[in-house]
Scaffold this motif. Structure first.
Motif, PDB file in Angstrom:
ATOM      1  N   GLU A  35       1.108  -1.376  -0.121  1.00 32.53           N
ATOM      2  CA  GLU A  35       0.133   0.312  -0.216  1.00 32.53           C
ATOM      3  C   GLU A  35       0.589   1.370   0.285  1.00 32.53           C
ATOM      4  N   THR A  36       1.960   1.121   0.426  1.00 37.33           N
ATOM      5  CA  THR A  36       2.958   2.413   0.085  1.00 37.33           C
ATOM      6  C   THR A  36       3.459   2.988  -0.698  1.00 37.33           C
ATOM      7  N   THR A  37       4.515   1.429  -0.628  1.00 34.53           N
ATOM      8  CA  THR A  37       5.328   1.964  -1.897  1.00 34.53           C
ATOM      9  C   THR A  37       4.437   0.980  -3.256  1.00 34.53           C
ATOM     10  N   ASN A  38       3.692   0.574  -3.211  1.00 35.96           N
ATOM     11  CA  ASN A  38       3.006  -0.623  -5.095  1.00 35.96           C
ATOM     12  C   ASN A  38       4.213  -1.399  -5.703  1.00 35.96           C
ATOM     13  N   GLU A  39       5.370  -1.308  -4.885  1.00 36.72           N
ATOM     14  CA  GLU A  39       5.798  -2.587  -4.787  1.00 36.72           C
ATOM     15  C   GLU A  39       4.733  -3.818  -5.572  1.00 36.72           C
ATOM     16  N   LEU A  40       5.290  -4.535  -6.030  1.00 32.35           N
ATOM     17  CA  LEU A  40       4.698  -6.499  -5.564  1.00 32.35           C
ATOM     18  C   LEU A  40       5.527  -6.603  -4.638  1.00 32.35           C
ATOM     19  N   THR A  41       4.390  -7.824  -4.219  1.00 36.44           N
ATOM     20  CA  THR A  41       5.012  -8.804  -3.250  1.00 36.44           C
ATOM     21  C   THR A  41       3.836  -9.428  -2.888  1.00 36.44           C
ATOM     22  N   GLY A  42       4.767  -9.965  -1.507  1.00 38.39           N
ATOM     23  CA  GLY A  42       3.650 -11.452  -0.750  1.00 38.39           C
ATOM     24  C   GLY A  42       4.190 -12.754  -1.337  1.00 38.39           C
ATOM     25  N   TYR A  43       4.191 -14.130  -0.274  1.00 38.20           N
ATOM     26  CA  TYR A  43       5.184 -15.398  -0.169  1.00 38.20           C
ATOM     27  C   TYR A  43       5.002 -15.634  -1.699  1.00 38.20           C
ATOM     28  N   ASP A  44       4.750 -15.681  -2.359  1.00 33.67           N
ATOM     29  CA  ASP A  44       4.737 -16.130  -3.644  1.00 33.67           C
ATOM     30  C   ASP A  44       5.662 -15.276  -4.562  1.00 33.67           C
ATOM     31  N   ILE A  45       5.880 -13.620  -4.520  1.00 31.12           N
ATOM     32  CA  ILE A  45       6.403 -13.461  -5.118  1.00 31.12           C
ATOM     33  C   ILE A  45       7.492 -13.574  -5.194  1.00 31.12           C
ATOM     34  N   GLU A  46       8.064 -14.282  -4.027  1.00 32.90           N
ATOM     35  CA  GLU A  46       9.314 -14.255  -3.014  1.00 32.90           C
ATOM     36  C   GLU A  46       9.444 -15.373  -3.128  1.00 32.90           C
ATOM     37  N   VAL A  47       8.839 -16.510  -3.126  1.00 28.29           N
ATOM     38  CA  VAL A  47       8.945 -18.298  -4.334  1.00 28.29           C
ATOM     39  C   VAL A  47       9.527 -18.006  -5.765  1.00 28.29           C
ATOM     40  N   ALA A  48       8.694 -17.173  -6.336  1.00 30.37           N
ATOM     41  CA  ALA A  48       9.672 -16.326  -7.592  1.00 30.37           C
ATOM     42  C   ALA A  48      10.140 -16.563  -7.641  1.00 30.37           C
ATOM     43  N   LYS A  49      10.556 -15.122  -6.915  1.00 34.16           N
ATOM     44  CA  LYS A  49      12.394 -14.891  -7.346  1.00 34.16           C
ATOM     45  C   LYS A  49      13.211 -15.491  -6.196  1.00 34.16           C
ATOM     46  N   ALA A  50      13.144 -15.935  -5.229  1.00 33.83           N
ATOM     47  CA  ALA A  50      14.237 -16.856  -5.299  1.00 33.83           C
ATOM     48  C   ALA A  50      14.595 -18.367  -5.877  1.00 33.83           C
ATOM     49  N   ILE A  51      13.263 -19.047  -6.672  1.00 31.99           N
ATOM     50  CA  ILE A  51      13.362 -20.010  -7.515  1.00 31.99           C
ATOM     51  C   ILE A  51      14.369 -19.391  -8.642  1.00 31.99           C
ATOM     52  N   ALA A  52      13.989 -18.373  -9.687  1.00 37.55           N
ATOM     53  CA  ALA A  52      14.867 -17.831 -10.291  1.00 37.55           C
ATOM     54  C   ALA A  52      16.060 -17.819 -10.290  1.00 37.55           C
ATOM     55  N   ALA A  53      16.450 -17.028  -9.221  1.00 37.90           N
ATOM     56  CA  ALA A  53      17.307 -16.560  -8.342  1.00 37.90           C
ATOM     57  C   ALA A  53      18.391 -18.132  -8.355  1.00 37.90           C
ATOM     58  N   GLN A  54      17.964 -19.208  -7.919  1.00 43.26           N
ATOM     59  CA  GLN A  54      18.253 -20.549  -7.705  1.00 43.26           C
ATOM     60  C   GLN A  54      18.930 -21.541  -9.194  1.00 43.26           C
ATOM     61  N   MET A  55      17.497 -20.383 -10.208  1.00 37.40           N
ATOM     62  CA  MET A  55      18.370 -21.178 -11.809  1.00 37.40           C
ATOM     63  C   MET A  55      19.027 -20.166 -12.451  1.00 37.40           C
ATOM     64  N   GLY A  56      19.694 -19.199 -12.295  1.00 31.96           N
ATOM     65  CA  GLY A  56      20.567 -18.573 -12.472  1.00 31.96           C
ATOM     66  C   GLY A  56      19.998 -17.403 -13.724  1.00 31.96           C
TER      67      GLY A  56
END
Length: 291
Positions: free
Chosen positions: A78-99
């Motif tokens: 609500e403050t930053t309008n940044e896309l976030t959430g549990y699945d957002i962070e999971v997806a980012k972590a998976i992508a990082a693992q994949m390089g």
């Protein structure tokens, strides 16, 4: 004399013919035995795989479909309008693992799986339940989140609820649209109507009813907002558990293996548990049926 000259000339002709014959035999190439055939070129490289994982690696990004309006899985701060959430962070972590990087595509729920079908998305990471119907159309990763229906009581469970059979003669606070109302009545439960989650929790804490039933997500959100609440899970209804996983188009085995490897790494290093505690206040990344 003439006869001798004739014989001599004939002998010379024979000698010349014999020489030509020998020369022809010496100059003719020997027939091939097959042993001199050129060896196969082993230096040729193996063709690169032509599949979804190869395309992702070539592009350097994983394209993930999300709603962006589904708290606490995928939403905008609500403050930053940044896309976030549990699945957002999971997806980012998976992508990082994949390089690779991750690119989020926001859309309404009904169109997300359609976009996966057409190839506009690599996958959808948005609390996707791996139902039997969906498994017929998609391949799924290992489960990484479990959403369960839980019987919730006041801390201490003085009412002694441990299984469905214990509910006979007890009171529940719930709304009339609860899909379990009919089954609860069959179990001998008295229904006490309420309008919202706050009323339900308060009636359990004050002892006006014996229990209530909360979905994993609802209870987690309530406990984060009301950390002082005197509530605990008496037991999980094992035949009402949603298994959340990551879908892929059929046949993309290398991509799915890469996703599973990433998920296992995130499970092993505690990332999944950390994210579950952050967004839900409890561990929902492990199967509640496994003690």
């Amino acid at each position: 004399m003439k006869k001798s000259a004739l014989i001599l000339a004939l002998l010379m002709c024979l000698a010349i013919l014999a020489g030509c014959s020998n020369s022809t035999q010496q100059d003719a190439p020997a027939p091939s035995t097959g042993t001199d055939a050129p060896a196969p070129d082993d230096s040729a490289s193996t063709p690169e795989p032509d599949d979804q994982l190869a395309a992702i690696q070539k592009a350097g990004k994983l394209v993930v479909g999300v709603e962006g309006t589904y708290y606490p899985f995928t939403f905008h701060d609500e403050t930053t309008n940044e896309l976030t959430g549990y699945d957002i962070e999971v997806a980012k972590a998976i992508a990082a693992q994949m390089g690779v990087e991750v690119e989020f595509v926001e859309s309404e729920w009904d169109s997300l799986l359609v976009a996966l079908d057409t190839g506009r998305l690599d996958t959808v990471i948005n609390d996707v339940t791996a139902t039997e119907e969906r498994r017929e159309k998609y391949d799924f990763s290992d489960n990484y989140f479990y959403s369960a229906r839980q019987v919730v009581v006041k801390t201490g469970n003085e009412v002694g609820l441990h299984s469905l059979e214990d509910l006979n003669g007890k009171k529940i606070a719930t709304n009339a649209t609860n899909s379990w109302v009919g089954r609860l009545e069959e179990l001998g439960v008295e229904i006490v109507p309420i309008d919202n989650t706050d009323q339900c929790a308060t009636m359990v804490e004050t002892g006006r009813v014996d229990f209530c039933m909360f979905n994993t997500i609802v209870l987690g959100e309530y406990m984060i907002q009301h950390p002082e609440a005197e509530l605990e899970v008496a037991f999980v209804i094992e035949d009402d558990i949603n298994e959340v996983a990551i879908p892929a188009r059929k046949g993309e085995e290398r991509f799915l293996n890469e996703i599973n490897t990433a998920l296992q790494s995130l499970r092993d290093d505690g990332t999944l548990l950390e994210l579950s505690m952050k967004y839900f206040g409890a561990n929902y990344c492990d199967d509640p049926r496994v003690k």
